[in-house]
Scaffold this motif. Structure first.
Motif, PDB file in Angstrom:
ATOM      1  N   LEU A  13      23.800  37.755  36.731  1.00  0.00           N
ATOM      2  CA  LEU A  13      23.893  38.581  35.522  1.00  0.00           C
ATOM      3  C   LEU A  13      25.050  39.575  35.629  1.00  0.00           C
ATOM      4  CD1 LEU A  13      20.117  39.357  34.797  1.00  0.00           C
ATOM      5  CD2 LEU A  13      21.665  37.965  33.389  1.00  0.00           C
ATOM      6  N   CYS A  14      25.252  40.120  36.823  1.00  0.00           N
ATOM      7  CA  CYS A  14      26.338  41.081  37.021  1.00  0.00           C
ATOM      8  C   CYS A  14      27.696  40.394  36.903  1.00  0.00           C
ATOM      9  CB  CYS A  14      26.195  41.752  38.380  1.00  0.00           C
ATOM     10  SG  CYS A  14      27.282  43.174  38.591  1.00  0.00           S
ATOM     11  N   VAL A  15      27.819  39.185  37.433  1.00  0.00           N
ATOM     12  CA  VAL A  15      29.054  38.418  37.290  1.00  0.00           C
ATOM     13  C   VAL A  15      29.349  38.168  35.816  1.00  0.00           C
ATOM     14  CG1 VAL A  15      30.107  36.144  37.661  1.00  0.00           C
ATOM     15  CG2 VAL A  15      28.978  37.316  39.562  1.00  0.00           C
ATOM     16  N   GLU A  16      28.333  37.805  35.069  1.00  0.00           N
ATOM     17  CA  GLU A  16      28.516  37.560  33.637  1.00  0.00           C
ATOM     18  C   GLU A  16      28.887  38.837  32.903  1.00  0.00           C
ATOM     19  OE1 GLU A  16      28.696  34.643  32.056  1.00  0.00           O
ATOM     20  OE2 GLU A  16      28.576  33.861  34.114  1.00  0.00           O
ATOM     21  N   TRP A  17      28.315  39.958  33.328  1.00  0.00           N
ATOM     22  CA  TRP A  17      28.667  41.233  32.695  1.00  0.00           C
ATOM     23  C   TRP A  17      30.146  41.550  32.911  1.00  0.00           C
ATOM     24  CZ3 TRP A  17      30.766  45.796  34.356  1.00  0.00           C
ATOM     25  CH2 TRP A  17      30.785  46.841  33.424  1.00  0.00           C
ATOM     26  N   ILE A  18      30.646  41.328  34.136  1.00  0.00           N
ATOM     27  CA  ILE A  18      32.060  41.578  34.427  1.00  0.00           C
ATOM     28  C   ILE A  18      32.952  40.680  33.574  1.00  0.00           C
ATOM     29  CG2 ILE A  18      33.848  41.422  36.203  1.00  0.00           C
ATOM     30  CD1 ILE A  18      31.649  42.135  38.267  1.00  0.00           C
ATOM     31  N   ASN A  25      37.884  43.947  26.969  1.00  0.00           N
ATOM     32  CA  ASN A  25      38.722  45.125  27.233  1.00  0.00           C
ATOM     33  C   ASN A  25      40.048  44.836  27.923  1.00  0.00           C
ATOM     34  OD1 ASN A  25      36.772  47.506  26.562  1.00  0.00           O
ATOM     35  ND2 ASN A  25      35.538  46.100  27.799  1.00  0.00           N
ATOM     36  N   ALA A  26      40.339  43.567  28.174  1.00  0.00           N
ATOM     37  CA  ALA A  26      41.565  43.235  28.900  1.00  0.00           C
ATOM     38  C   ALA A  26      42.070  41.869  28.464  1.00  0.00           C
ATOM     39  CB  ALA A  26      41.298  43.247  30.399  1.00  0.00           C
ATOM     40  N   SER A  27      43.264  41.550  28.916  1.00  0.00           N
ATOM     41  CA  SER A  27      43.824  40.225  28.638  1.00  0.00           C
ATOM     42  C   SER A  27      43.372  39.252  29.716  1.00  0.00           C
ATOM     43  CB  SER A  27      45.351  40.301  28.630  1.00  0.00           C
ATOM     44  OG  SER A  27      45.843  40.455  29.958  1.00  0.00           O
ATOM     45  N   PRO A  28      43.565  37.952  29.502  1.00  0.00           N
ATOM     46  CA  PRO A  28      43.153  36.963  30.512  1.00  0.00           C
ATOM     47  C   PRO A  28      43.896  37.102  31.840  1.00  0.00           C
ATOM     48  CG  PRO A  28      43.437  35.908  28.378  1.00  0.00           C
ATOM     49  CD  PRO A  28      43.976  37.294  28.240  1.00  0.00           C
ATOM     50  N   GLN A  29      45.016  37.828  31.856  1.00  0.00           N
ATOM     51  CA  GLN A  29      45.788  37.996  33.073  1.00  0.00           C
ATOM     52  C   GLN A  29      45.520  39.334  33.782  1.00  0.00           C
ATOM     53  OE1 GLN A  29      47.487  37.114  30.031  1.00  0.00           O
ATOM     54  NE2 GLN A  29      47.035  34.993  30.621  1.00  0.00           N
ATOM     55  N   THR A  30      44.775  40.214  33.117  1.00  0.00           N
ATOM     56  CA  THR A  30      44.547  41.544  33.691  1.00  0.00           C
ATOM     57  C   THR A  30      43.839  41.462  35.037  1.00  0.00           C
ATOM     58  OG1 THR A  30      44.409  42.559  31.499  1.00  0.00           O
ATOM     59  CG2 THR A  30      43.451  43.789  33.331  1.00  0.00           C
ATOM     60  N   LEU A  48      31.786  40.071  43.665  1.00  0.00           N
ATOM     61  CA  LEU A  48      31.439  39.915  42.253  1.00  0.00           C
ATOM     62  C   LEU A  48      32.692  39.691  41.407  1.00  0.00           C
ATOM     63  CD1 LEU A  48      28.805  42.780  42.006  1.00  0.00           C
ATOM     64  CD2 LEU A  48      28.311  40.381  41.511  1.00  0.00           C
ATOM     65  N   LEU A  49      33.732  40.466  41.692  1.00  0.00           N
ATOM     66  CA  LEU A  49      34.991  40.345  40.936  1.00  0.00           C
ATOM     67  C   LEU A  49      35.629  38.977  41.160  1.00  0.00           C
ATOM     68  CD1 LEU A  49      36.531  43.877  41.617  1.00  0.00           C
ATOM     69  CD2 LEU A  49      35.543  43.059  39.479  1.00  0.00           C
ATOM     70  N   CYS A  50      35.609  38.520  42.392  1.00  0.00           N
ATOM     71  CA  CYS A  50      36.189  37.201  42.690  1.00  0.00           C
ATOM     72  C   CYS A  50      35.462  36.103  41.923  1.00  0.00           C
ATOM     73  CB  CYS A  50      36.125  36.917  44.184  1.00  0.00           C
ATOM     74  SG  CYS A  50      37.290  37.874  45.183  1.00  0.00           S
ATOM     75  N   ASP A  51      34.141  36.170  41.870  1.00  0.00           N
ATOM     76  CA  ASP A  51      33.372  35.150  41.175  1.00  0.00           C
ATOM     77  C   ASP A  51      33.522  35.251  39.664  1.00  0.00           C
ATOM     78  OD1 ASP A  51      32.572  34.242  43.597  1.00  0.00           O
ATOM     79  OD2 ASP A  51      30.465  34.775  43.398  1.00  0.00           O
ATOM     80  N   ALA A  52      33.749  36.469  39.176  1.00  0.00           N
ATOM     81  CA  ALA A  52      33.881  36.659  37.731  1.00  0.00           C
ATOM     82  C   ALA A  52      35.283  36.350  37.226  1.00  0.00           C
ATOM     83  CB  ALA A  52      33.505  38.092  37.361  1.00  0.00           C
ATOM     84  N   LEU A  53      36.297  36.753  38.001  1.00  0.00           N
ATOM     85  CA  LEU A  53      37.682  36.685  37.532  1.00  0.00           C
ATOM     86  C   LEU A  53      38.536  35.662  38.275  1.00  0.00           C
ATOM     87  CD1 LEU A  53      38.343  40.546  37.397  1.00  0.00           C
ATOM     88  CD2 LEU A  53      37.511  39.093  35.530  1.00  0.00           C
ATOM     89  N   GLY A  54      38.119  35.282  39.470  1.00  0.00           N
ATOM     90  CA  GLY A  54      38.958  34.475  40.348  1.00  0.00           C
ATOM     91  C   GLY A  54      39.677  35.392  41.321  1.00  0.00           C
ATOM     92  N   LYS A  55      39.810  34.972  42.569  1.00  0.00           N
ATOM     93  CA  LYS A  55      40.368  35.852  43.603  1.00  0.00           C
ATOM     94  C   LYS A  55      41.816  36.238  43.350  1.00  0.00           C
ATOM     95  CE  LYS A  55      41.599  32.081  46.786  1.00  0.00           C
ATOM     96  NZ  LYS A  55      41.371  31.518  48.148  1.00  0.00           N
ATOM     97  N   ASP A  56      42.552  35.436  42.579  1.00  0.00           N
ATOM     98  CA  ASP A  56      43.954  35.758  42.296  1.00  0.00           C
ATOM     99  C   ASP A  56      44.094  36.978  41.389  1.00  0.00           C
ATOM    100  OD1 ASP A  56      44.734  33.641  43.840  1.00  0.00           O
ATOM    101  OD2 ASP A  56      45.033  32.263  42.164  1.00  0.00           O
ATOM    102  N   ARG A  57      43.000  37.358  40.716  1.00  0.00           N
ATOM    103  CA  ARG A  57      43.038  38.525  39.829  1.00  0.00           C
ATOM    104  C   ARG A  57      42.415  39.764  40.479  1.00  0.00           C
ATOM    105  NH1 ARG A  57      40.516  36.893  34.198  1.00  0.00           N
ATOM    106  NH2 ARG A  57      41.064  39.070  33.722  1.00  0.00           N
TER     107      ARG A  57
END
Length: 268
Positions: A13-18, A25-30, A48-57
């Motif tokens: 749920l937290c990953v989905e919230w991120i 609130n941001a662009s796909p590259q933020t 959590l951020l890695c799983d939500a956004l990908g580690k490159d972000r």
């Protein structure tokens, strides 16, 4: 409200919230910028951020003030997650600022106890926002948890700041369980929280455990230090009343009088 903690469900749920918060609130590259202390909170938030956004972000920043004895733990977290990271030592900035202030407020006449504890945290947050600006308005992750916030173990406009807060409504016990569920190194998720300066853990300084605080928060179990916990909460609550970041809010009970929820549930 009953309390049944499911680490895997809460993690998802937290990953989905991120994901949702960044999409609004941001662009796909933020990118997300996060200070990596080597403890459980920054490690779990980074995962959590890695799983939500990908580690490159996700960009990790190590922020020692001179020598940091456990900086190898910070490196271990970044290496484990495979994220890009930088080491910015704030020693010279802290010393330069302190030397200037001491010209008008000499330390033989003034106490620097609170200053030396809180100023590095504020310089670290300034550094994170500076890097975020350089990277193109990246978002700075807050890594505080509920238990430490309630006990006042966050620096006002230091580590209590940030653009968004994945863990700020989760207790220390819940953060540890999520870290274990996510497969983070055991020695990181179960590392005793401390300020890294006085040689004592937070719980040594408090005189009681975070588990006792958590039992009160979630189950209304009043332990032997109930009155002291309540007094400390009332003394520090102003911080949370002023700084209310966008955050993941789990559907768990919060059994403290007049906790400043505000309209945070609308942000889920």
């Amino acid at each position: 409200m009953s309390y049944n903690f499911d680490a895997e469900k809460t993690y998802k749920l937290c990953v989905e919230w991120i994901k949702d918060w960044f999409s609004k609130n941001a662009s796909p590259q933020t990118k997300a910028v996060i200070g990596i202390s080597g403890g459980k909170d920054s490690a779990v938030t980074a995962k959590l951020l890695c799983d939500a956004l990908g580690k490159d972000r996700v960009t990790g920043v190590l922020l020692p003030n001179g020598e940091q004895k456990d900086i190898s733990d910070s490196i271990k977290v970044c290496t484990f997650l495979g994220i890009n990271y930088y080491t910015i030592n704030i020693r010279d900035a802290y010393k330069g600022l302190t030397d200037e202030i001491k010209k008008d407020f000499p330390d033989d006449k003034h106490s620097y106890n609170n200053y030396s504890t809180n100023t590095p945290a504020r310089l670290r947050m300034t550094t994170l926002y500076g890097i975020a600006a350089i990277l193109g308005n990246a978002m700075v992750a807050n890594t505080c948890n509920l238990s430490e916030d309630i006990m006042g173990y966050s620096t006002f406009y230091g580590d209590s700041a940030g653009s968004f807060a994945p863990l700020s409504k989760l207790t220390t016990d819940e953060v540890v369980a999520i870290g274990d569920c996510a497969g983070l190194p055991h020695e990181i998720t179960h590392k005793a929280p401390s300020d890294g300066m006085c040689g004592k853990t937070d719980e040594d300084n408090l005189g009681w455990t975070y588990h006792e605080v958590n039992e009160l928060i979630r189950k209304n179990i009043k332990g032997p230090h109930y009155e002291e916990i309540l007094k400390r909460w009332k003394r520090n609550r102003f911080k949370l009343e002023i700084i209310q970041l966008p955050c993941f809010v789990p559907d768990f009970p919060l059994l403290l009088d007049d906790y400043p929820w505000g309209n945070l549930k609308e942000q889920m």
